[in-house]
Design a protein around this motif. Structure first.
Motif, PDB file in Angstrom:
ATOM      1  N   TYR A   1       4.889   8.454   6.255  1.00 41.06           N
ATOM      2  CA  TYR A   1       5.468   7.469   4.724  1.00 41.06           C
ATOM      3  C   TYR A   1       6.753   7.032   5.255  1.00 41.06           C
ATOM      4  O   TYR A   1       6.823   5.952   4.450  1.00 41.06           O
ATOM      5  CB  TYR A   1       5.929   8.775   3.809  1.00 41.06           C
ATOM      6  CG  TYR A   1       4.434   9.212   3.373  1.00 41.06           C
ATOM      7  CD1 TYR A   1       3.842   8.632   2.268  1.00 41.06           C
ATOM      8  CD2 TYR A   1       3.755  10.293   3.918  1.00 41.06           C
ATOM      9  CE1 TYR A   1       2.670   9.167   1.665  1.00 41.06           C
ATOM     10  CE2 TYR A   1       2.619  10.652   3.250  1.00 41.06           C
ATOM     11  CZ  TYR A   1       2.065   9.990   2.220  1.00 41.06           C
ATOM     12  OH  TYR A   1       0.784  10.596   1.884  1.00 41.06           O
ATOM     13  N   ARG A   2       7.602   7.385   6.216  1.00 41.94           N
ATOM     14  CA  ARG A   2       8.687   6.691   6.448  1.00 41.94           C
ATOM     15  C   ARG A   2       8.531   5.333   7.150  1.00 41.94           C
ATOM     16  O   ARG A   2       9.024   4.302   6.960  1.00 41.94           O
ATOM     17  CB  ARG A   2       9.557   7.212   7.452  1.00 41.94           C
ATOM     18  CG  ARG A   2      10.793   8.373   6.862  1.00 41.94           C
ATOM     19  CD  ARG A   2      11.822   8.497   7.831  1.00 41.94           C
ATOM     20  NE  ARG A   2      11.552   8.967   8.970  1.00 41.94           N
ATOM     21  CZ  ARG A   2      11.223  10.295   9.528  1.00 41.94           C
ATOM     22  NH1 ARG A   2      11.379  11.079   8.569  1.00 41.94           N
ATOM     23  NH2 ARG A   2      10.929  10.418  10.673  1.00 41.94           N
ATOM     24  N   SER A   3       7.339   5.154   8.083  1.00 36.69           N
ATOM     25  CA  SER A   3       6.996   3.848   8.760  1.00 36.69           C
ATOM     26  C   SER A   3       6.127   3.147   7.773  1.00 36.69           C
ATOM     27  O   SER A   3       5.898   2.162   8.110  1.00 36.69           O
ATOM     28  CB  SER A   3       6.358   4.452   9.992  1.00 36.69           C
ATOM     29  OG  SER A   3       6.949   5.252  10.773  1.00 36.69           O
TER      30      SER A   3
ATOM     31  N   PRO B   1       6.703   2.697   3.944  1.00 38.48           N
ATOM     32  CA  PRO B   1       7.084   2.645   2.668  1.00 38.48           C
ATOM     33  C   PRO B   1       6.455   2.211   1.657  1.00 38.48           C
ATOM     34  O   PRO B   1       6.424   2.724   0.655  1.00 38.48           O
ATOM     35  CB  PRO B   1       8.722   2.018   2.657  1.00 38.48           C
ATOM     36  CG  PRO B   1       8.364   0.987   4.057  1.00 38.48           C
ATOM     37  CD  PRO B   1       7.375   1.709   4.885  1.00 38.48           C
ATOM     38  N   GLN B   2       5.470   1.372   1.942  1.00 35.97           N
ATOM     39  CA  GLN B   2       4.473   0.670   0.835  1.00 35.97           C
ATOM     40  C   GLN B   2       3.775   1.810   0.346  1.00 35.97           C
ATOM     41  O   GLN B   2       3.156   1.710  -0.726  1.00 35.97           O
ATOM     42  CB  GLN B   2       3.881  -0.410   1.269  1.00 35.97           C
ATOM     43  CG  GLN B   2       2.437  -0.311   2.209  1.00 35.97           C
ATOM     44  CD  GLN B   2       3.079   0.090   3.579  1.00 35.97           C
ATOM     45  OE1 GLN B   2       4.217   0.261   3.896  1.00 35.97           O
ATOM     46  NE2 GLN B   2       1.875   0.212   4.324  1.00 35.97           N
TER      47      GLN B   2
ATOM     48  N   LEU C   1      10.002  -4.609   2.027  1.00 41.69           N
ATOM     49  CA  LEU C   1       9.751  -3.264   2.803  1.00 41.69           C
ATOM     50  C   LEU C   1      10.980  -2.910   3.499  1.00 41.69           C
ATOM     51  O   LEU C   1      11.621  -3.765   4.519  1.00 41.69           O
ATOM     52  CB  LEU C   1       8.355  -3.339   3.683  1.00 41.69           C
ATOM     53  CG  LEU C   1       7.260  -3.778   3.165  1.00 41.69           C
ATOM     54  CD1 LEU C   1       6.110  -3.837   4.373  1.00 41.69           C
ATOM     55  CD2 LEU C   1       6.781  -2.736   2.087  1.00 41.69           C
ATOM     56  N   THR C   2      11.629  -1.905   3.262  1.00 42.41           N
ATOM     57  CA  THR C   2      12.887  -1.379   3.949  1.00 42.41           C
ATOM     58  C   THR C   2      12.395  -0.201   4.948  1.00 42.41           C
ATOM     59  O   THR C   2      12.111   0.694   4.544  1.00 42.41           O
ATOM     60  CB  THR C   2      13.841  -1.371   3.044  1.00 42.41           C
ATOM     61  OG1 THR C   2      14.000  -2.152   1.949  1.00 42.41           O
ATOM     62  CG2 THR C   2      15.253  -1.003   3.537  1.00 42.41           C
ATOM     63  N   TYR C   3      12.834  -0.577   6.003  1.00 38.89           N
ATOM     64  CA  TYR C   3      12.543   0.783   7.311  1.00 38.89           C
ATOM     65  C   TYR C   3      13.939   1.314   7.694  1.00 38.89           C
ATOM     66  O   TYR C   3      15.061   0.481   7.629  1.00 38.89           O
ATOM     67  CB  TYR C   3      11.717  -0.047   8.324  1.00 38.89           C
ATOM     68  CG  TYR C   3      10.448  -0.407   7.710  1.00 38.89           C
ATOM     69  CD1 TYR C   3       9.409   0.213   7.907  1.00 38.89           C
ATOM     70  CD2 TYR C   3      10.449  -1.877   7.487  1.00 38.89           C
ATOM     71  CE1 TYR C   3       7.953  -0.408   7.537  1.00 38.89           C
ATOM     72  CE2 TYR C   3       9.280  -2.429   7.186  1.00 38.89           C
ATOM     73  CZ  TYR C   3       7.928  -1.569   7.077  1.00 38.89           C
ATOM     74  OH  TYR C   3       6.738  -2.263   6.821  1.00 38.89           O
TER      75      TYR C   3
ATOM     76  N   PRO D   1      14.044   4.453   3.661  1.00 40.74           N
ATOM     77  CA  PRO D   1      13.048   3.601   3.583  1.00 40.74           C
ATOM     78  C   PRO D   1      12.588   3.124   1.989  1.00 40.74           C
ATOM     79  O   PRO D   1      12.805   4.130   1.049  1.00 40.74           O
ATOM     80  CB  PRO D   1      11.677   4.262   3.972  1.00 40.74           C
ATOM     81  CG  PRO D   1      12.382   5.554   4.876  1.00 40.74           C
ATOM     82  CD  PRO D   1      13.738   5.577   4.250  1.00 40.74           C
TER      83      PRO D   1
END
Lengths: 202, 402
Positions: free
Chosen positions: A82-84, A86-87, B110-112, B116
């Motif tokens: 989920y972190r990688s 985020p969408q 999209l923020t990583y 996130p």
């Protein structure tokens, strides 16, 4: 039943997205944050409240034409997926189906179907222990649940009674009373009765 | 009646056979191209290109460094952001009750990293005012309807303006890649071919102005801008090889292998190849090619300080082309950021930048949406007691009497 002050955001779980007099579906405001199976919830506003029991929870793609794919082959944990990506939290949705089991109007609390379904987009709230205790002082909802056209009906009844028992001062006494009500409702269906009773004792 | 697939299939078979026949020399041409790129003399070529700029009739890239080099992607920053836009439109339909068009812009951020996050939005806008339906040339009283290719260009302008607006709202401390779908060098308008007032309004005052806005934003933040082209059809680098090494010389290279003059391909012919064929043979997964300069005359005439550069990228499953403004390409840090983040986006995709894919999903207007849009227009006119004049042709298509 006094529900004033309990419409705070902290109790809110989502919004009704489809509704009939017998059942309604709620879209949760947060992914994976549905009330547990069997929870008592309510929706609508004071003067026109409909009560429901969570009967089925599902998390799926918001867009039915888009299927989730496996994304974690190189990740160490589910959280990392989920972190990688985020969408994902914006493209998946958790929804739950609730069986309508009662309502409240100016005439008081009723443990049978409301004359009208809740409105689409009405907020759904998780009932606190006080409300759950008051609602299950009478065991009429058991009959409604046993007659509801839902999958895993007996699992929903057992989950509802297990959760409701925690709201009562003597949970064991509540479950014994509920067991007797089940025995009355399920005359001639001893296998089914035993299956539900086994689930109550765990 | 539906399409007669049986009769069509026979013609498709013939087409496949013809393609196979044309393709027999491809392996040799690819070998020629790889050999030529390895021995490429940049200085000699640029001199040749400068001398013959006016007479070359095919695109030949500006070669800035040895073209056969390959670069690995640098490490990614810990925290970064990818902003992407895509757009679609409902064109003016003269059979519809009202003259109007709609542009739907999908935007994605999209923020990583540490925090996130994702923002996905769509912004539909209806254009129905008189001055929105045409581009006017006040000086000569000429006008051009905004439909078809002009509307497509207008959509690209709106996409790029939306990208600038999206970046403006982002926190300036996070390295950001602003990504569009498609070429930066060609938005559907050509200087010298399309009416000058259309080129001025949509290209110079619209698209290039939006690029300048992004350039301005990049002065106060680490911002890279790029256009991503999947399965690119360009042959600008192949054109450079052709110009530099055709056996018929510079003048004859135009007609090398041309059936119209009955000329056989030269011994080192690279004709018919696309750039992606050549770089598929040169780049390992994740590597990019050197940066090239666009050979577009429109870019040279209209883009000012927003000149377009490009590189090819082995994105893992395909060779993609990445267009970028010169100010990004000339900055080693921004060039590396572009390479690294686009590759990372393709890995997350998988295969295609995930931010562009989601922007497309936000922007897409389905066939059903188009039909409902037409119905809404009719309904709104009826509600306001306005005449609903649809053509009999449109009506007959909808009713399909037996």
């Amino acid at each position: 039943m006094a529900v004033k002050g309990k419409t705070a955001k902290a109790h809110r779980v989502g919004e009704v997205v489809s509704a009939s007099t017998a059942a309604f579906q709620v879209h949760c405001h947060k992914l994976y944050e549905a009330p547990p199976l069997g929870s008592l919830i309510r929706c609508g506003t004071d003067g026109s409240l409909v009560y429901g029991v969570v009967a089925n929870i599902l998390t799926e793609s918001l867009d039915p034409s888009r299927k989730p794919i496996a994304r974690g082959a190189d990740e160490d944990s589910e959280e990392a997926v989920y972190r990688s990506n985020p969408q994902l939290t914006r493209l998946l949705a958790t929804r739950f189906d609730a069986v309508a089991v009662g309502f409240q109007d100016s005439g008081g609390l009723h443990r049978y179907l409301a004359p009208l379904p809740p409105r689409v987009h009405s907020f759904a709230y998780r009932c606190d222990e006080g409300e759950a205790r008051e609602f299950t002082e009478s065991l009429e909802p058991i009959a409604v649940l046993l007659g509801a056209p839902i999958a895993s009906q007996d699992e929903v009844v057992a989950a509802f009674l297990r959760l409701a028992s925690r709201a009562h001062p003597d949970p064991q006494a509540f479950l014994v009373r509920a067991g007797k009500e089940l025995a009355v409702q399920l005359i001639g269906q001893s296998q089914r009765l035993n299956a539900i009773l086994r689930r109550l004792s765990r | 009646m539906a399409l007669d697939l049986a009769r069509t299939a026979l013609q498709i078979d013939d087409m496949a056979l013809a393609i196979r026949e044309r393709d027999t020399g491809r392996r040799q041409r690819l070998h020629n191209a790889v050999t030529a790129i390895g021995a490429f003399d940049v200085e000699r070529y640029e001199a040749l290109r400068a001398q013959n700029e006016a007479s070359i009739r095919y695109p030949a890239a500006v070669v800035l460094e040895p073209p056969g080099a390959a670069y690995d992607a640098p490490a990614l920053p810990d925290d970064f952001c990818v902003a992407a836009v895509d757009g679609s439109y409902i064109d003016v339909d003269r059979h519809m009750a009202a003259q109007c068009y709609l542009i739907n812009i999908g935007t994605v951020t999209l923020t990583y990293g540490t925090h996130p996050d994702a923002r996905l939005e769509s912004h539909p806008r209806l254009y129905a005012q008189d001055d929105e339906l045409v581009v006017y040339d006040e000086a000569n009283g000429q006008s051009q309807s905004v439909e078809g290719s002009v509307l497509s260009a207008k959509r690209t302008v709106e996409e790029t303006a939306a990208l600038a607006a999206l970046v403006r709202d982002l926190p300036s401390g996070t390295p950001t890649l602003a990504l569009t779908d498609g070429s930066l060098a060609y938005i559907g308008l050509t200087a010298g071919k399309d009416p000058p007032f259309v080129v001025r309004e949509l290209l110079e005052d619209g698209f290039v102005a939006a690029l300048q806005e992004l350039h301005h934003l990049a002065r106060s933040r680490r911002l890279a801008v790029a256009g991503y082209i999947s399965l690119p059809g360009a042959d600008e680098v192949v054109g450079a090889l052709r110009l530099a090494g055709c056996g018929y010389g510079v003048e004859g290279s135009r007609r090398c292998g041309a059936p119209s003059v009955g000329r056989a391909p030269c011994d080192v012919c690279v004709g018919g190849l696309r750039d992606r064929d050549v770089f598929a043979a040169l780049l390992q997964p994740g590597q990019r090619s050197p940066v090239f300069g666009s050979s577009s005359g429109t870019v040279a005439q209209c883009y000012g300080d927003q000149a377009v550069r490009f590189f090819y990228l082995n994105a893992g499953t395909e060779i993609a082309r990445v267009d970028l403004p010169a100010w990004v390409a000339d900055d080693a840090d921004l060039l590396g950021l572009t390479h690294g983040l686009i590759l990372d986006q393709c890995r997350r995709g998988p295969g295609y930048p995930i931010a562009l894919m989601e922007a497309h999903e936000q922007a897409v207007v389905s066939g059903g949406d188009r039909q409902r849009f037409a119905e809404l227009v009719e309904q709104a006119l009826q509600n306001n007691r306005l005449p609903v004049n649809t053509s009999e042709k449109s009506r007959s298509k909808r009713l399909r009497w037996l």
